[in-house]
Design an enzyme around this catalytic site. Structure first.
Site, PDB file in Angstrom:
ATOM      1  N   ASP A   1      -6.312   8.329  13.848  1.00  0.00           N
ATOM      2  CA  ASP A   1      -6.604   7.979  12.451  1.00  0.00           C
ATOM      3  C   ASP A   1      -7.148   6.559  12.352  1.00  0.00           C
ATOM      4  OD1 ASP A   1      -6.850   8.496   9.762  1.00  0.00           O
ATOM      5  OD2 ASP A   1      -4.795   7.930   9.269  1.00  0.00           O
TER       6      ASP A   1
ATOM      7  N   GLY B   1       0.705   5.356   1.291  1.00  0.00           N
ATOM      8  CA  GLY B   1       0.021   6.342   2.103  1.00  0.00           C
ATOM      9  C   GLY B   1       0.539   7.733   1.864  1.00  0.00           C
ATOM     10  N   SER B   2       0.157   8.649   2.754  1.00  0.00           N
ATOM     11  CA  SER B   2       0.530  10.055   2.585  1.00  0.00           C
ATOM     12  C   SER B   2       2.016  10.275   2.720  1.00  0.00           C
ATOM     13  CB  SER B   2      -0.208  10.898   3.627  1.00  0.00           C
ATOM     14  OG  SER B   2      -1.601  10.722   3.527  1.00  0.00           O
ATOM     15  N   PHE B   3       2.682   9.487   3.561  1.00  0.00           N
ATOM     16  CA  PHE B   3       4.089   9.758   3.869  1.00  0.00           C
ATOM     17  C   PHE B   3       5.025   8.637   3.443  1.00  0.00           C
ATOM     18  CE2 PHE B   3       1.721  11.875   7.449  1.00  0.00           C
ATOM     19  CZ  PHE B   3       1.717  13.111   6.833  1.00  0.00           C
TER      20      PHE B   3
ATOM     21  N   VAL C   1       4.293   0.790   2.026  1.00  0.00           N
ATOM     22  CA  VAL C   1       4.470  -0.427   2.820  1.00  0.00           C
ATOM     23  C   VAL C   1       4.703  -1.581   1.863  1.00  0.00           C
ATOM     24  CG1 VAL C   1       3.458  -1.992   4.501  1.00  0.00           C
ATOM     25  CG2 VAL C   1       2.973   0.454   4.638  1.00  0.00           C
TER      26      VAL C   1
ATOM     27  N   LYS D   1       7.660  -0.492   6.438  1.00  0.00           N
ATOM     28  CA  LYS D   1       7.110   0.822   6.140  1.00  0.00           C
ATOM     29  C   LYS D   1       8.269   1.771   5.867  1.00  0.00           C
ATOM     30  CE  LYS D   1       3.975   4.354   7.940  1.00  0.00           C
ATOM     31  NZ  LYS D   1       3.051   4.704   9.038  1.00  0.00           N
TER      32      LYS D   1
ATOM     33  N   GLY E   1       0.825  -1.207   0.000  1.00  0.00           N
ATOM     34  CA  GLY E   1       0.000   0.000   0.000  1.00  0.00           C
ATOM     35  C   GLY E   1       0.850   1.243   0.000  1.00  0.00           C
TER      36      GLY E   1
END
Length: 851
Positions: free
Chosen positions: A668, A552-554, A557, A572, A550
C-alpha cells in the site's frame, strides 16, 4: 616524449613530479577531473610543444614560467618554454591576467583559453607571435581594446573573443586593421561593447564565420554607414550564412533538382507540400533547423531518394508508412524530433544507415530489421521502445554501431547477436536486460566500446576481449555482477547463488503494544519505555479531536505528548468493529517485528510511532490552502528534496524486499503512507496490508494466497486486479506511480486521466521533448530569484530537464504493465543517487560561477 591521459576520469591534483619528465614533447590531460593549482614544475619541461589541460577543474593562476599568467610571483622568468606550439586550458576556473612576456614564445601557434576567469587586457606583445594561427579567449572577463598589432599577423586564422553570456567590455571602437589579417577564417567579436564603424573586410577572402552580435555597432555614426562592411563580404566566397524563414513554395519550380541541402540553418514552419513535386530528388537534407508539423505525405513522390535527413527539428506525429516503400533509400535520419508511434523504415537490402534516436517512439523493433543485410548503423537511443532484441537482428552481419540505450528493452541478450562480428560500438545501457552476459562478446575483435550499464545483468563478468579494456567497457549499475578484471571493483564470484549486500535503510518506527490496563513496551533507538494505557490517554488528551492526525480504513492516528520526557508520539488506534481491522493490525505487528524484533502481544490494541513533525508526503504534494494561506506559505518541496525523499522510499523498499530475513511486501505504498521527519527524511509507514514472504515454498504460497487487500486504486499494480499474488514487483509499480506523481503534481486518479489515459501513458506521450511542460510548475520556478548570470540559468534549466527526464524514465520503468519488465528496486535507488549527485555537482558549479 608524450603523455596522453585524456578522458580517463582522473581526479585530484596534478603531481608536481611531472617536471621530472625532461624530454616530454606532449602533455595531454584534458577531459578529466583534475583540481587545485597547475604545478609550476610544468615550466621545467623545456622541450614541451603541446600542453592541453582543457575541461578539468583547475583553479588559481597559471604559473608564470609556463606561459602567460601572473602567478604567486614565481621567480622563474617567462619564456622558458620556447618550443611551445599549442596551449589549451578551455573550461577550467583559471584566473589572472595575461602578461606581456607571452610575446617571447615565438613558436606558439594556438592559444585556447575560453571559459575561464581571465581578466585584464590582451597585451600588444601578441603581435610578435608571427606563427600564431588561433587566439580563442572567449567567455572570460577581459576588458580594454583589441590590440591593433594582432591584426598584422598574416598567419592568424581564428580570432575568438566572443563573450557569449558573460558580458565583457572591449569598450573601444572596432580595430581598423582587421583587414590586414588576410588569412582569417573566423572572426568572433560578439557580446562586447564595440562601437563605431566596422572596417572593410574585403581583403579577408577566406572568412567562413563572422559574429558581431550584441555590440553597439550601427548605433548612429557621423557618416551613417557603420554597417557598410556587409557589402565588402561579397568577396568572402567561403562565408557560411544562416538562412531563416519558411521554405519558399516557389522551390517547386526546380523540377530537375537532384540535391537539396538546407541543413543547419534557421528555417522554420512546415515542409511545404509542394516539395513533393521535385520527383528527381536523390538527397534531401533539412536537419538542424526549426521546422515543425508532420512529415507531409507528398514526400512519397521521391522515388529516387537515397538520403533523407530531417534530424534536429520539431516534427511530430508518426513516421510516415510510405517510407516502407522507398526502394532506393539508403540513409534515413529522423533523430531528435517529437515523433511517436512504431518504428518504420524502408525494407530494402540497400539500407545502410538508420537513426531514429531521441524521439518518443514506442513498441518493439520489427523482426523485418533482419532484412537490412547491409545495415551498418542502427541508432534508436532515447525512445520508449520495449520488448526484446529480435533474433533477426543477427542477420545484419555488417552492423558496426548498435545504440539501444535509454529505452525499456528487456529480456536476455540473444545468441543470434553473436553473428555481428563487425560490431565496433554496442550500447545497451539503461534498459531492463537481465540474465548473464554472453561469452560471445569476448570474441568480437573490432568491438572498441561496450556499454551494458544500468540493467539487471548478473553472474560472471567475462575477462577476455573488450572486457580486458576497463576504459572501453561499462557495467556499472548491474548490482548482481561479480568477477571480471580487478579494475571493475566487482565482488568475487563465490557462487552463482550468492547475493551482494545492499544499503540498509533505517526505518524510524517506534512500536508499542498493550492490553487495556497493562503496561506498554515501546521500542526506540535509544532505550525502552514503559507506557500504560492511562499514559496514552493523557498524552493524547483522551484521543481528542484536536490531536487527531488522520483516519484510515481500520482506525485513526492521534498525536500525543508524553509528560514524563516531552517526547512527541503518534498513536495508531484500531477500530476492532471494522471488518479486517484485527487482521490488519496483526499483519502490521508481524511486519514491524521482523523489521526490528520486538516482543509483541497478540491482543494488542495500539501502535505508537515516533511523531513525524512534517506530516505525510500527501500534505506536501497536494496541500489544502486555508483562508490564511498566501502563495508563499503553502507547503512546497524543491527538486532536491523530492529526489531525497524518492531515494529514502527506494532504500526503504530495498530494505523490506532484500534485507529482511523474510522479505516483506508493503502492498500500500502511496503519498499518505510516506511520513516526513524533522529533517524531511521520508519513512514508509502503515504496514496494515503488508505481506510476509515465508522462507519455505509451502509457507510462501500460504501467506500470499489470501490477498484480499491489495492497496489503493491508482497505486495498486494492475496484476492485483486480475487476482495475482502480491510480489516485490507490485511494490515497485506503486513506487513508480509515486515517483511520477511527485514530480508531475497530479494524482493517478486525477480527472486529467480519462478515456484509457493514465499517469504512465501521459508521461510516455510527453517524453522527451515535453518533459518540462508536464513537470509541476512549482519545481520550475524554484530559485528563479537567484539566477546569477544568464549562463547559470541556461545551464540550470538544461540540467533540470536532464534530471527530470531521468526521473520520469525510472518511474516509467517501474510502472510498466508486465511485472517482469519492471526495474528492480535496488537499481531504482542507484539511479536516483546518480541524479542527486548530478544536481549537487551542478549546484556547486553554479555557485562557483556566480561568485
Amino acid at each position: 616524449m608524450a603523455l596522453d591521459l585524456n578522458s580517463q576520469g582522473l581526479l585530484g591534483p596534478i603531481s608536481s613530479h611531472i617536471g621530472n619528465l625532461s624530454f616530454l614533447r606532449e602533455l595531454r590531460l584534458q577531459n578529466n577531473n583534475f583540481g587545485l593549482e597547475i604545478p609550476s614544475q610544468i615550466g621545467q619541461l623545456l622541450w614541451l610543444q603541446i600542453l592541453d589541460l582543457s575541461n578539468n577543474s583547475l583553479t588559481s593562476k597559471i604559473p608564470k614560467n609556463i606561459w602567460l599568467l601572473e602567478p604567486c610571483r614565481i621567480p622563474v622568468e617567462l619564456g622558458s618554454l620556447l618550443h611551445l606550439q599549442s596551449v589549451r586550458f578551455i573550461s577550467n576556473q583559471i584566473t589572472g591576467s595575461i602578461l606581456s612576456s607571452i610575446g617571447n614564445l615565438s613558436s606558439l601557434e594556438e592559444i585556447y583559453c575560453t571559459e575561464n576567469g581571465l581578466d585584464g587586457i590582451i597585451p600588444k606583445s601578441l603581435g610578435r607571435l608571427t606563427k600564431l594561427k588561433a587566439l580563442s579567449l572567449g567567455i572570460n572577463g577581459l576588458s580594454g581594446t583589441i590590440p591593433p598589432s594582432l591584426f598584422n599577423l598574416s598567419s592568424l586564422v581564428i580570432i575568438d573573443v566572443v563573450l557569449n553570456l558573460f558580458i565583457n567590455q572591449f569598450n573601444r571602437s572596432t580595430p581598423l586593421l582587421i583587414s590586414n589579417a588576410t588569412n582569417l577564417e573566423m572572426l568572433q567579436l560578439g557580446f562586447n561593447e564595440l562601437y563605431g564603424k566596422v572596417p572593410s573586410l574585403a581583403n579577408l577572402h577566406n572568412l567562413q564565420t563572422v559574429t558581431l552580435f550584441y555590440n553597439y555597432l550601427g548605433s548612429g555614426g557621423s557618416d551613417g554607414d557603420d554597417l557598410s562592411f556587409l557589402c565588402s563580404l561579397t568577396n568572402a566566397t567561403n562565408l557560411r550564412n544562416m538562412i531563416s524563414g519558411e521554405i519558399p513554395r516557389e522551390i517547386q519550380n526546380l523540377v530537375n533538382l537532384q540535391r537539396l541541402d538546407m541543413g543547419d540553418n534557421l528555417l522554420s514552419g512546415p515542409i511545404p507540400s509542394d516539395l513533393g513535386n521535385l520527383s528527381n530528388l536523390a538527397l534531401v537534407v533539412l536537419s538542424g533547423n526549426n521546422l515543425f508539423g508532420i512529415i507531409p505525405s507528398s514526400l512519397q513522390n521521391f522515388q529516387s531518394l537515397i538520403i533523407l535527413y530531417l534530424s534536429k527539428n520539431n516534427f511530430k506525429g508518426r513516421i510516415p508508412s510510405y517510407l516502407e516503400k522507398y526502394q532506393s533509400l539508403a540513409y534515413l535520419d529522423l533523430s531528435s524530433n517529437n515523433l511517436c508511434g512504431p518504428i518504420i523504415f524502408a525494407k530494402t537490402t540497400n539500407f545502410f544507415y538508420l537513426n531514429l534516436s531521441r524521439n518518443h517512439l514506442s513498441g518493439v523493433i520489427p523482426i523485418e530489421i533482419g532484412n537490412l543485410k547491409h545495415l551498418a548503423i542502427l541508432d534508436v537511443l532515447g525512445n520508449i521502445l520495449n520488448g526484446e532484441i529480435p533474433s533477426s537482428l543477427g542477420n545484419c552481419d555488417g552492423l558496426t554501431i548498435l545504440r539501444m540505450q535509454d529505452n525499456l528493452f528487456h529480456g536476455s541478450i540473444p545468441q543470434p547477436i553473436s553473428s555481428l562480428r563487425s560490431i565496433e560500438e554496442l550500447d545497451l545501457s539503461n534498459n531492463n536486460f537481465y540474465g548473464e552476459i554472453p561469452k560471445f562478446l569476448e570474441v568480437f575483435q573490432f568491438l572498441t566500446k561496450l556499454n551494458l550499464s544500468y540493467n539487471q545483468l548478473e553472474d560472471w563478468l567475462p575477462t577476455q576481449g573488450v572486457f580486458r579494456n576497463v576504459s572501453a567497457t561499462f557495467v556499472i549499475g548491474n548490482e548482481k555482477l561479480c568477477g571480471g578484471m580487478p579494475e571493475f571493483g566487482l565482488p568475487k564470484c563465490i557462487s552463482r547463488n550468492s547475493k551482494s549486500g545492499g544499503v540498509v535503510h533505517k526505518l524510524k518506527l517506534t512500536i508499542a503494544i498493550q492490553k487495556r490496563n497493562e503496561p506498554i513496551s515501546s521500542g526506540s533507538d535509544v532505550s525502552l519505555l514503559n507506557l500504560s494505557y492511562g499514559t496514552l490517554l493523557k498524552a493524547t488528551n483522551v484521543f481528542s479531536s484536536t490531536n487527531l492526525i488522520g483516519i484510515g480504513s481500520f482506525g485513526s492516528v492521534s498525536k500525543g505528548l508524553l509528560q514524563e520526557n516531552g517526547n512527541v508520539i503518534e498513536v495508531k488506534v484500531l477500530n476492532l468493529i471494522g471488518h479486517g481491522a484485527l487482521k490488519s493490525f496483526k499483519v502490521e505487528c508481524e511486519a514491524l517485528k521482523r523489521i526490528k524484533p520486538r516482543n509483541i502481544l497478540k491482543m494488542s490494541l495500539a501502535l505508537v510511532y515516533e511523531f513525524m513533525v512534517n506530516g505525510s508526503l500527501e500534505e506536501w504534494l497536494h496541500p489544502n490552502p486555508t483562508p490564511n494561506d498566501v502563495d508563499g506559505h503553502l507547503k512546497k518541496l524543491s527538486l532536491i528534496q523530492k529526489i531525497n525523499i524518492s531515494i529514502d522510499v527506494a532504500l526503504a523498499l530495498d530494505y523490506l524486499h532484500n534485507q529482511c530475513k523474510s522479505p516483506i511486501i508493503h502492498c500500500d505504498l502511496k503519498p499518505s503512507n510516506v511520513l516526513l521527519d524533522y529533517d524531511m527524511v521520508g519513512d514508509i509507514g502503515d504496514f496494515g496490508l503488508a505481506k510476509i514472504i515465508q522462507e519455505s515454498v509451502s509457507e510462501t504460497r500460504a501467506s500470499m494466497s489470501s490477498a484480499d487487500l491489495r492497496g489503493t486504486i491508482g497505486y495498486a499494480a494492475p496484476e492485483y486486479v486480475k487476482g495475482s499474488k502480491v510480489s516485490r514487483e507490485g511494490d515497485v509499480y506503486s513506487c513508480g506511480i509515486l515517483l511520477l506523481e511527485m514530480f508531475i503534481g497530479l494524482r493517478p486518479t486525477s480527472d486529467t486521466f480519462r478515456d484509457n489515459l493514465n499517469l504512465h501513458n501521459y508521461v510516455v506521450e510527453s517524453l522527451p521533448q515535453q518533459a518540462m511542460e508536464i513537470t509541476d510548475p512549482v519545481l520550475l520556478h524554484e530559485e528563479e530569484g537567484h539566477n546569477g548570470f544568464r549562463y547559470s540559468l541556461h545551464e540550470r534549466n538544461r540540467i533540470y530537464q536532464d534530471c527530470l527526464e531521468m526521473v520520469y524514465r525510472i518511474g516509467l520503468a517501474c510502472s510498466v504493465e508486465e511485472p517482469r519488465r519492471r526495474m528492480s528496486i535496488d537499481k531504482v535507488a542507484t539511479q536516483l543517487h546518480l541524479i542527486r549527485q548530478k544536481l549537487f555537482a551542478a549546484s556547486f558549479l553554479g555557485r562557483m560561477r556566480y561568485e
